[in-house]
Design an enzyme around this catalytic site. Structure first.
Site, PDB file in Angstrom:
ATOM      1  N   LYS A   1       7.180   0.369   0.582  1.00 36.98           N
ATOM      2  CA  LYS A   1       7.169   0.334  -0.875  1.00 36.98           C
ATOM      3  C   LYS A   1       6.129   1.306  -1.425  1.00 36.98           C
ATOM      4  CE  LYS A   1       5.172  -3.128  -3.095  1.00 36.98           C
ATOM      5  NZ  LYS A   1       4.321  -2.554  -4.171  1.00 36.98           N
TER       6      LYS A   1
ATOM      7  N   LYS B   1       3.931  14.192  -5.131  1.00 38.07           N
ATOM      8  CA  LYS B   1       2.514  14.149  -5.527  1.00 38.07           C
ATOM      9  C   LYS B   1       1.594  14.748  -4.460  1.00 38.07           C
ATOM     10  CE  LYS B   1       1.431   9.298  -4.249  1.00 38.07           C
ATOM     11  NZ  LYS B   1       2.700   8.831  -3.681  1.00 38.07           N
TER      12      LYS B   1
ATOM     13  N   ASP C   1      11.126   5.662  -2.411  1.00 36.39           N
ATOM     14  CA  ASP C   1      12.417   5.387  -3.028  1.00 36.39           C
ATOM     15  C   ASP C   1      13.547   5.422  -2.003  1.00 36.39           C
ATOM     16  OD1 ASP C   1      14.613   5.129  -4.620  1.00 36.39           O
ATOM     17  OD2 ASP C   1      14.048   6.675  -6.060  1.00 36.39           O
TER      18      ASP C   1
END
Length: 272
Positions: free
Chosen positions: A14, A45, A132
């Protein structure tokens, strides 16, 4: 393009669960065992490797843009940075939000590594994958990995995400060699809920990293645990990462868990 010769691991979990911390400390642990390690961050990121290098690296996708996607103009030092104890670090990056698929970037990164023969002298490759499940950037590393490791916490949301990841990896394993190695309980004092889920789906917890402040401090100092002072909790965490790295390298029995239906997870772990 297949990665041959090295043992390839993909780390999932997650968002915000500590995948990058786990990946970087595992890379450091593998290097301490004498392995030649390459870590690939697969998140826009691009902060997967900053505790290994002490800085944020430019991404492969940004560097390719600078040369108008003429990859032949690039040199290895343009997109690879040597980090702690010789770990080679790459940040694949990704497209701007809502504009493309991260799977393309992973593919281009592996292609660059092949073209520059950077995988020839590598023992271990770690893909640190974004959280994701539905994105191509999530699925692409599974085409290269031997084993998938899931980072979780001892809570409902993390275990719910782990269940979805199990289903995704199982679907990919029908066409690729990747198999599930197990899960790591991270930042968790207890592991009772993780263990209960594992028993239910025939999965296995292969590691446990307690919720100690030293891990948070290591991130703030831009260091892995292997560069931190020899405090008792840090030494214990290092030992767990070394044990886990050795187990993964020697090979764990592949697992074939059966993911649960959403309603069944709520009934197993949910509260009224």
């Amino acid at each position: 393009m297949k990665i041959e010769g090295a043992k390839v691991f993909s780390v999932y979990g997650k968002g915000g669960i500590g995948k990058s911390t786990t990946s970087s400390n595992l890379s450091a642990a593998f290097s301490k065992l004498g392995k030649r390690v390459l870590q690939i961050g697969c998140d826009p990121k691009h902060d997967s490797t900053f505790t290994l290098t002490g800085q944020l690296q430019p991404t492969v996708i940004d560097i390719l843009k600078e040369v108008d996607f003429h990859a032949e103009e690039l040199r290895p030092e343009d997109f690879v940075t040597e980090g702690f104890n010789g770990v080679q670090c790459i940040e694949a990056g990704g497209p701007p939000a809502g504009t493309g698929c991260g799977g393309y970037v992973v593919g281009q990164t592996v292609k660059l590594l092949k073209q520059h023969h950077l995988l020839d002298d590598t023992d271990v490759v770690i893909f640190d994958v974004l959280g994701d499940v539905v994105c191509g950037g999530f699925a692409a590393p599974l085409q290269h990995a031997d084993s998938a490791v899931i980072v979780t916490a001892n809570d409902f949301d993390s275990i719910y995400a782990m269940n979805r990841i199990i289903a995704a990896v199982k679907a990919k394993s029908a066409n690729y060699k990747v198999r599930l190695a197990g899960c790591i309980a991270n930042r968790s004092r207890e592991t009772d809920e993780v263990d209960r889920f594992c028993r239910e789906v025939n999965f296995k917890r292969i590691g446990h990293m307690p919720d100690v402040d030293a891990i948070r401090r290591s991130r703030l100092k831009k260091k892995t645990l292997f560069e931190m002072p020899d405090e008792e909790d840090i030494v214990q965490c290092r030992a767990e990462y070394l044990r886990l790295a050795e187990s993964l390298y020697n090979g764990l029995d592949p697992l074939s868990p059966e993911p649960m239906e959403d309603r069944a997870i709520f009934e197993l772990l949910g509260f009224d």
